[in-house]
Write a protein that holds these residues in place. Structure first.
Motif, mmCIF file in Angstrom:
data_model
loop_
_atom_site.group_PDB
_atom_site.id
_atom_site.type_symbol
_atom_site.label_atom_id
_atom_site.label_comp_id
_atom_site.label_asym_id
_atom_site.label_seq_id
_atom_site.Cartn_x
_atom_site.Cartn_y
_atom_site.Cartn_z
ATOM 1 N N VAL A 51 -41.961 -1.728 22.566
ATOM 2 C CA VAL A 51 -41.741 -2.821 23.523
ATOM 3 C C VAL A 51 -40.349 -3.406 23.295
ATOM 4 O O VAL A 51 -39.582 -3.605 24.253
ATOM 5 N N ARG A 52 -39.993 -3.685 22.039
ATOM 6 C CA ARG A 52 -38.661 -4.246 21.736
ATOM 7 C C ARG A 52 -37.542 -3.326 22.221
ATOM 8 O O ARG A 52 -36.479 -3.792 22.610
ATOM 9 N N ALA A 53 -37.786 -2.030 22.195
ATOM 10 C CA ALA A 53 -36.777 -1.062 22.637
ATOM 11 C C ALA A 53 -36.773 -0.874 24.160
ATOM 12 O O ALA A 53 -35.925 -0.168 24.690
ATOM 13 N N GLY A 54 -37.736 -1.485 24.856
ATOM 14 C CA GLY A 54 -37.807 -1.352 26.305
ATOM 15 C C GLY A 54 -38.441 -0.060 26.792
ATOM 16 O O GLY A 54 -38.403 0.247 27.979
ATOM 17 N N LEU A 55 -39.039 0.696 25.892
ATOM 18 C CA LEU A 55 -39.662 1.960 26.271
ATOM 19 C C LEU A 55 -41.088 1.747 26.761
ATOM 20 O O LEU A 55 -41.630 2.565 27.501
ATOM 21 N N GLY A 65 -52.445 -5.104 27.775
ATOM 22 C CA GLY A 65 -52.231 -3.894 26.999
ATOM 23 C C GLY A 65 -50.796 -3.441 27.147
ATOM 24 O O GLY A 65 -49.890 -4.261 27.292
ATOM 25 N N TYR A 66 -50.608 -2.138 27.166
ATOM 26 C CA TYR A 66 -49.271 -1.563 27.189
ATOM 27 C C TYR A 66 -49.175 -0.484 28.259
ATOM 28 O O TYR A 66 -50.148 0.196 28.557
ATOM 29 N N GLY A 67 -47.972 -0.340 28.799
ATOM 30 C CA GLY A 67 -47.682 0.726 29.749
ATOM 31 C C GLY A 67 -46.252 1.200 29.547
ATOM 32 O O GLY A 67 -45.448 0.524 28.888
ATOM 33 N N LEU A 68 -45.930 2.340 30.122
ATOM 34 C CA LEU A 68 -44.560 2.842 30.002
ATOM 35 C C LEU A 68 -43.591 1.866 30.667
ATOM 36 O O LEU A 68 -43.880 1.311 31.727
ATOM 37 N N GLY A 69 -42.448 1.689 30.049
ATOM 38 C CA GLY A 69 -41.420 0.810 30.594
ATOM 39 C C GLY A 69 -40.592 1.479 31.670
ATOM 40 O O GLY A 69 -39.957 0.805 32.482
ATOM 41 N N ARG A 70 -40.574 2.784 31.658
ATOM 42 C CA ARG A 70 -39.832 3.580 32.639
ATOM 43 C C ARG A 70 -40.594 4.859 32.913
ATOM 44 O O ARG A 70 -41.492 5.220 32.167
ATOM 45 N N ARG A 78 -34.224 10.780 22.141
ATOM 46 C CA ARG A 78 -33.275 10.076 21.258
ATOM 47 C C ARG A 78 -33.590 8.585 21.225
ATOM 48 O O ARG A 78 -33.520 7.956 20.159
ATOM 49 N N GLU A 79 -33.946 8.001 22.354
ATOM 50 C CA GLU A 79 -34.260 6.574 22.398
ATOM 51 C C GLU A 79 -35.470 6.253 21.521
ATOM 52 O O GLU A 79 -35.499 5.215 20.857
ATOM 53 N N VAL A 80 -36.443 7.126 21.548
ATOM 54 C CA VAL A 80 -37.656 6.911 20.754
ATOM 55 C C VAL A 80 -37.308 6.997 19.265
ATOM 56 O O VAL A 80 -37.684 6.128 18.476
ATOM 57 N N VAL A 81 -36.573 8.024 18.899
ATOM 58 C CA VAL A 81 -36.184 8.196 17.500
ATOM 59 C C VAL A 81 -35.373 6.992 17.033
ATOM 60 O O VAL A 81 -35.647 6.412 15.979
ATOM 61 N N GLU A 82 -34.400 6.577 17.815
ATOM 62 C CA GLU A 82 -33.559 5.457 17.402
ATOM 63 C C GLU A 82 -34.319 4.130 17.399
ATOM 64 O O GLU A 82 -34.013 3.253 16.588
ATOM 65 N N ALA A 83 -35.307 3.984 18.267
ATOM 66 C CA ALA A 83 -36.111 2.753 18.274
ATOM 67 C C ALA A 83 -36.852 2.581 16.953
ATOM 68 O O ALA A 83 -36.985 1.476 16.442
ATOM 69 N N LEU A 148 -42.856 10.112 39.110
ATOM 70 C CA LEU A 148 -41.555 10.258 39.723
ATOM 71 C C LEU A 148 -41.382 9.417 40.982
ATOM 72 O O LEU A 148 -40.293 9.251 41.471
ATOM 73 N N HIS A 149 -42.451 8.826 41.499
ATOM 74 C CA HIS A 149 -42.346 7.963 42.659
ATOM 75 C C HIS A 149 -42.369 6.492 42.278
ATOM 76 O O HIS A 149 -42.252 5.620 43.100
ATOM 77 N N ASP A 150 -42.500 6.215 41.015
ATOM 78 C CA ASP A 150 -42.498 4.845 40.538
ATOM 79 C C ASP A 150 -41.077 4.310 40.610
ATOM 80 O O ASP A 150 -40.126 5.044 40.398
ATOM 81 N N THR A 151 -40.917 3.038 40.889
ATOM 82 C CA THR A 151 -39.582 2.475 41.055
ATOM 83 C C THR A 151 -38.930 2.050 39.741
ATOM 84 O O THR A 151 -37.755 1.723 39.723
ATOM 85 N N ARG A 152 -39.674 2.039 38.634
ATOM 86 C CA ARG A 152 -39.071 1.655 37.359
ATOM 87 C C ARG A 152 -38.075 2.714 36.922
ATOM 88 O O ARG A 152 -38.359 3.890 36.971
ATOM 89 N N VAL A 153 -36.910 2.273 36.470
ATOM 90 C CA VAL A 153 -35.874 3.195 36.010
ATOM 91 C C VAL A 153 -35.673 3.153 34.550
ATOM 92 O O VAL A 153 -35.980 2.517 33.757
#
Length: 153
Positions: A51-55, A65-70, A78-83, A148-153
């Motif tokens: 969550v802190r990483a925005g993922l 609960g939780y859901g994908l951020g994008r 790489r973002e996951v590893v670095e988070a 792929l049709h979700d508007t979150r980027v």
């Protein structure tokens, strides 16, 4: 041997599971712990880090609960590893100038920096969607349409 931590591996497991579900589906930490076979405190800790990483996004309330951020195609490994692990540096000298005592006379410094760049680039070139596409359990056709049709980027 170069390795990611178990925590990072578990984070990728949690994210890939979420990516196989519809984007608007909310997952509790308890459910996530169950899918990944993790203790609840470990799953909660990983999810909070993501969550802190925005993922991952956090939804409060009774049905929270939780859901994908994008979308899964926009989350790079790489973002996951670095988070979870911090910036990727194979050796101290790969961090940049002044990070190693032996820097001035080191004949291998430039090549370690090249290797580090290749590793970072490789991890940046693989998306969460690609991780699940390689899995026989992924249900890829089900993932691609809503994700792929979700508007979150």
């Amino acid at each position: 041997m170069l390795r990611i931590t178990r925590q990072t591996d578990y984070a990728i497991v949690l994210l890939t599971h979420m990516a196989t579900r519809p984007m608007d589906e909310i997952h509790t930490a308890k459910d996530a712990a169950r899918w990944a076979g993790l203790p609840l405190p470990m799953a909660s800790k990983i999810l909070k880090t993501l969550v802190r990483a925005g993922l991952v996004v956090s939804h409060r309330g009774v049905k929270g609960g939780y859901g994908l951020g994008r979308r899964p195609d926009r989350i790079m490994i790489r973002e996951v590893v670095e988070a979870l692990e911090g910036p990727i540096h194979i050796t101290d000298c790969a961090q940049g100038a002044g990070s190693c005592e032996q820097e001035q006379g080191c004949p291998t410094r430039v090549n370690w920096q090249r290797i580090n760049a290749v590793v970072r680039e490789a991890l940046d070139g693989i998306s969460l969607l690609e991780m699940i596409a390689a899995s026989p359990r992924s249900g890829l056709l089900r993932v691609e349409a809503p994700a792929l049709h979700d508007t979150r980027v």
